[in-house]
Motif scaffolding. Structure first.
Motif, PDB file in Angstrom:
ATOM      1  N   THR A  28       2.367   4.006 -13.255  1.00  0.00           N
ATOM      2  CA  THR A  28       3.308   4.404 -12.212  1.00  0.00           C
ATOM      3  C   THR A  28       2.634   4.346 -10.852  1.00  0.00           C
ATOM      4  O   THR A  28       3.205   3.834  -9.893  1.00  0.00           O
ATOM      5  CB  THR A  28       3.844   5.822 -12.486  1.00  0.00           C
ATOM      6  OG1 THR A  28       4.487   5.819 -13.748  1.00  0.00           O
ATOM      7  CG2 THR A  28       4.816   6.261 -11.416  1.00  0.00           C
ATOM      8  N   TYR A  29       1.420   4.855 -10.770  1.00  0.00           N
ATOM      9  CA  TYR A  29       0.678   4.834  -9.511  1.00  0.00           C
ATOM     10  C   TYR A  29       0.474   3.400  -9.049  1.00  0.00           C
ATOM     11  O   TYR A  29       0.704   3.084  -7.885  1.00  0.00           O
ATOM     12  CB  TYR A  29      -0.672   5.541  -9.698  1.00  0.00           C
ATOM     13  CG  TYR A  29      -1.558   5.471  -8.495  1.00  0.00           C
ATOM     14  CD1 TYR A  29      -1.322   6.287  -7.399  1.00  0.00           C
ATOM     15  CD2 TYR A  29      -2.635   4.592  -8.444  1.00  0.00           C
ATOM     16  CE1 TYR A  29      -2.134   6.229  -6.276  1.00  0.00           C
ATOM     17  CE2 TYR A  29      -3.450   4.523  -7.334  1.00  0.00           C
ATOM     18  CZ  TYR A  29      -3.202   5.353  -6.257  1.00  0.00           C
ATOM     19  OH  TYR A  29      -4.005   5.282  -5.153  1.00  0.00           O
ATOM     20  N   LYS A  30       0.080   2.525  -9.969  1.00  0.00           N
ATOM     21  CA  LYS A  30      -0.146   1.116  -9.620  1.00  0.00           C
ATOM     22  C   LYS A  30       1.155   0.452  -9.192  1.00  0.00           C
ATOM     23  O   LYS A  30       1.176  -0.316  -8.230  1.00  0.00           O
ATOM     24  CB  LYS A  30      -0.755   0.383 -10.811  1.00  0.00           C
ATOM     25  CG  LYS A  30      -1.107  -1.048 -10.516  1.00  0.00           C
ATOM     26  CD  LYS A  30      -1.711  -1.744 -11.713  1.00  0.00           C
ATOM     27  CE  LYS A  30      -1.942  -3.196 -11.394  1.00  0.00           C
ATOM     28  NZ  LYS A  30      -2.325  -3.963 -12.553  1.00  0.00           N
ATOM     29  N   SER A  31       2.246   0.747  -9.871  1.00  0.00           N
ATOM     30  CA  SER A  31       3.542   0.162  -9.511  1.00  0.00           C
ATOM     31  C   SER A  31       3.966   0.593  -8.119  1.00  0.00           C
ATOM     32  O   SER A  31       4.479  -0.209  -7.338  1.00  0.00           O
ATOM     33  CB  SER A  31       4.611   0.572 -10.519  1.00  0.00           C
ATOM     34  OG  SER A  31       4.334   0.015 -11.776  1.00  0.00           O
ATOM     35  N   CYS A  32       3.744   1.862  -7.786  1.00  0.00           N
ATOM     36  CA  CYS A  32       4.123   2.361  -6.454  1.00  0.00           C
ATOM     37  C   CYS A  32       3.250   1.728  -5.375  1.00  0.00           C
ATOM     38  O   CYS A  32       3.749   1.375  -4.300  1.00  0.00           O
ATOM     39  CB  CYS A  32       4.010   3.878  -6.403  1.00  0.00           C
ATOM     40  SG  CYS A  32       5.255   4.730  -7.393  1.00  0.00           S
ATOM     41  N   LYS A  33       1.969   1.584  -5.635  1.00  0.00           N
ATOM     42  CA  LYS A  33       1.081   0.946  -4.653  1.00  0.00           C
ATOM     43  C   LYS A  33       1.446  -0.524  -4.468  1.00  0.00           C
ATOM     44  O   LYS A  33       1.472  -1.023  -3.343  1.00  0.00           O
ATOM     45  CB  LYS A  33      -0.395   1.079  -5.076  1.00  0.00           C
ATOM     46  CG  LYS A  33      -0.951   2.447  -4.902  1.00  0.00           C
ATOM     47  CD  LYS A  33      -0.968   2.823  -3.434  1.00  0.00           C
ATOM     48  CE  LYS A  33      -1.400   4.239  -3.244  1.00  0.00           C
ATOM     49  NZ  LYS A  33      -1.236   4.702  -1.879  1.00  0.00           N
ATOM     50  N   THR A  34       1.743  -1.208  -5.556  1.00  0.00           N
ATOM     51  CA  THR A  34       2.145  -2.609  -5.469  1.00  0.00           C
ATOM     52  C   THR A  34       3.470  -2.738  -4.716  1.00  0.00           C
ATOM     53  O   THR A  34       3.626  -3.632  -3.886  1.00  0.00           O
ATOM     54  CB  THR A  34       2.274  -3.229  -6.876  1.00  0.00           C
ATOM     55  OG1 THR A  34       1.030  -3.071  -7.563  1.00  0.00           O
ATOM     56  CG2 THR A  34       2.623  -4.696  -6.811  1.00  0.00           C
ATOM     57  N   ALA A  35       4.400  -1.836  -4.988  1.00  0.00           N
ATOM     58  CA  ALA A  35       5.682  -1.847  -4.279  1.00  0.00           C
ATOM     59  C   ALA A  35       5.472  -1.642  -2.784  1.00  0.00           C
ATOM     60  O   ALA A  35       6.107  -2.298  -1.958  1.00  0.00           O
ATOM     61  CB  ALA A  35       6.609  -0.768  -4.843  1.00  0.00           C
ATOM     62  N   ASN A  36       4.550  -0.754  -2.429  1.00  0.00           N
ATOM     63  CA  ASN A  36       4.259  -0.491  -1.020  1.00  0.00           C
ATOM     64  C   ASN A  36       3.669  -1.726  -0.342  1.00  0.00           C
ATOM     65  O   ASN A  36       4.096  -2.108   0.753  1.00  0.00           O
ATOM     66  CB  ASN A  36       3.308   0.697  -0.903  1.00  0.00           C
ATOM     67  CG  ASN A  36       3.261   1.260   0.494  1.00  0.00           C
ATOM     68  OD1 ASN A  36       4.010   0.862   1.367  1.00  0.00           O
ATOM     69  ND2 ASN A  36       2.366   2.196   0.707  1.00  0.00           N
ATOM     70  N   VAL A  37       2.724  -2.368  -0.993  1.00  0.00           N
ATOM     71  CA  VAL A  37       2.097  -3.577  -0.430  1.00  0.00           C
ATOM     72  C   VAL A  37       3.135  -4.683  -0.284  1.00  0.00           C
ATOM     73  O   VAL A  37       3.199  -5.363   0.750  1.00  0.00           O
ATOM     74  CB  VAL A  37       0.910  -4.032  -1.311  1.00  0.00           C
ATOM     75  CG1 VAL A  37       0.428  -5.408  -0.918  1.00  0.00           C
ATOM     76  CG2 VAL A  37      -0.225  -3.024  -1.226  1.00  0.00           C
ATOM     77  N   ASN A  38       3.963  -4.871  -1.299  1.00  0.00           N
ATOM     78  CA  ASN A  38       4.993  -5.907  -1.242  1.00  0.00           C
ATOM     79  C   ASN A  38       6.027  -5.609  -0.160  1.00  0.00           C
ATOM     80  O   ASN A  38       6.510  -6.527   0.499  1.00  0.00           O
ATOM     81  CB  ASN A  38       5.678  -6.061  -2.600  1.00  0.00           C
ATOM     82  CG  ASN A  38       4.776  -6.700  -3.629  1.00  0.00           C
ATOM     83  OD1 ASN A  38       3.728  -7.234  -3.318  1.00  0.00           O
ATOM     84  ND2 ASN A  38       5.174  -6.609  -4.876  1.00  0.00           N
ATOM     85  N   THR A  39       6.350  -4.345   0.019  1.00  0.00           N
ATOM     86  CA  THR A  39       7.304  -3.960   1.061  1.00  0.00           C
ATOM     87  C   THR A  39       6.743  -4.291   2.438  1.00  0.00           C
ATOM     88  O   THR A  39       7.473  -4.772   3.317  1.00  0.00           O
ATOM     89  CB  THR A  39       7.646  -2.459   0.949  1.00  0.00           C
ATOM     90  OG1 THR A  39       8.175  -2.216  -0.355  1.00  0.00           O
ATOM     91  CG2 THR A  39       8.670  -2.041   1.986  1.00  0.00           C
ATOM     92  N   LEU A  40       5.458  -4.051   2.637  1.00  0.00           N
ATOM     93  CA  LEU A  40       4.820  -4.421   3.907  1.00  0.00           C
ATOM     94  C   LEU A  40       4.883  -5.931   4.133  1.00  0.00           C
ATOM     95  O   LEU A  40       5.142  -6.395   5.250  1.00  0.00           O
ATOM     96  CB  LEU A  40       3.369  -3.940   3.944  1.00  0.00           C
ATOM     97  CG  LEU A  40       3.184  -2.431   4.094  1.00  0.00           C
ATOM     98  CD1 LEU A  40       1.729  -2.053   3.858  1.00  0.00           C
ATOM     99  CD2 LEU A  40       3.647  -1.975   5.466  1.00  0.00           C
ATOM    100  N   PHE A  41       4.661  -6.702   3.064  1.00  0.00           N
ATOM    101  CA  PHE A  41       4.743  -8.164   3.166  1.00  0.00           C
ATOM    102  C   PHE A  41       6.163  -8.601   3.534  1.00  0.00           C
ATOM    103  O   PHE A  41       6.359  -9.465   4.391  1.00  0.00           O
ATOM    104  CB  PHE A  41       4.310  -8.828   1.854  1.00  0.00           C
ATOM    105  CG  PHE A  41       4.488 -10.312   1.856  1.00  0.00           C
ATOM    106  CD1 PHE A  41       3.579 -11.130   2.515  1.00  0.00           C
ATOM    107  CD2 PHE A  41       5.575 -10.903   1.231  1.00  0.00           C
ATOM    108  CE1 PHE A  41       3.747 -12.517   2.539  1.00  0.00           C
ATOM    109  CE2 PHE A  41       5.750 -12.283   1.242  1.00  0.00           C
ATOM    110  CZ  PHE A  41       4.828 -13.084   1.903  1.00  0.00           C
ATOM    111  N   ILE A  42       7.154  -8.011   2.888  1.00  0.00           N
ATOM    112  CA  ILE A  42       8.551  -8.354   3.165  1.00  0.00           C
ATOM    113  C   ILE A  42       8.883  -8.042   4.624  1.00  0.00           C
ATOM    114  O   ILE A  42       9.494  -8.856   5.320  1.00  0.00           O
ATOM    115  CB  ILE A  42       9.497  -7.600   2.202  1.00  0.00           C
ATOM    116  CG1 ILE A  42       9.294  -8.095   0.772  1.00  0.00           C
ATOM    117  CG2 ILE A  42      10.954  -7.751   2.633  1.00  0.00           C
ATOM    118  CD1 ILE A  42       9.895  -7.193  -0.289  1.00  0.00           C
TER     119      ILE A  42
END
Length: 136
Positions: A28-42
């Motif tokens: 869950t922690y990894k998914s949230c961090k990945t989502a955050n990084v991807n959101t910044l990219f978007i």
């Protein structure tokens, strides 16, 4: 002899359950961090689309943002932050409208709304991470 086997079996079941719980929390922690990084990219791609000098370049960056959104949706689902996921969906609809628009003026309107959605998405994700850290 059976008490000994029963005790070892219980120990392994407890150890396995604890291991599974730990792995699930890190996922869950990894998914949230990945989502955050991807959101910044978007958000970055939307910003590039806004700053683009011609409509075709703007659509190019919009397509990159849309593609990143499709790959990010699973991370949002795994993370469990439904409010951020809703903002991502709103931004996606606005970016689809950019692609359908006929000129740069209409596209910029939808891009401005889309980047606002992504800013809200990032804020919601940050609050979600803080709440998760406080409850752990």
């Amino acid at each position: 002899m059976t008490k000994y086997n029963k005790g070892i079996r219980t120990f392994y079941v407890l150890l396995g359950g604890l291991s599974l719980l730990l792995m699930a929390s890190f996922t869950t922690y990894k998914s949230c961090k990945t989502a955050n990084v991807n959101t910044l990219f978007i958000k970055e791609q939307i910003q590039l689309a806004i700053e683009a000098t011609d409509f075709e370049k703007s659509k190019y960056y919009t397509f990159k943002a849309l593609k990143a959104m499709y790959t990010t949706k699973k991370n949002f689902k795994d993370c469990g932050c439904d409010d951020a996921s809703k903002q991502l969906n709103l931004a996606e609809q606005n970016l689809k409208n950019v692609v359908r628009s006929e000129g740069m003026e209409d596209a910029k309107t939808f891009l401005d709304i889309g980047i606002k959605n992504m800013n809200i998405c990032l804020q919601v994700l940050e609050q979600f991470d803080e709440n998760q850290a406080n409850t752990s």
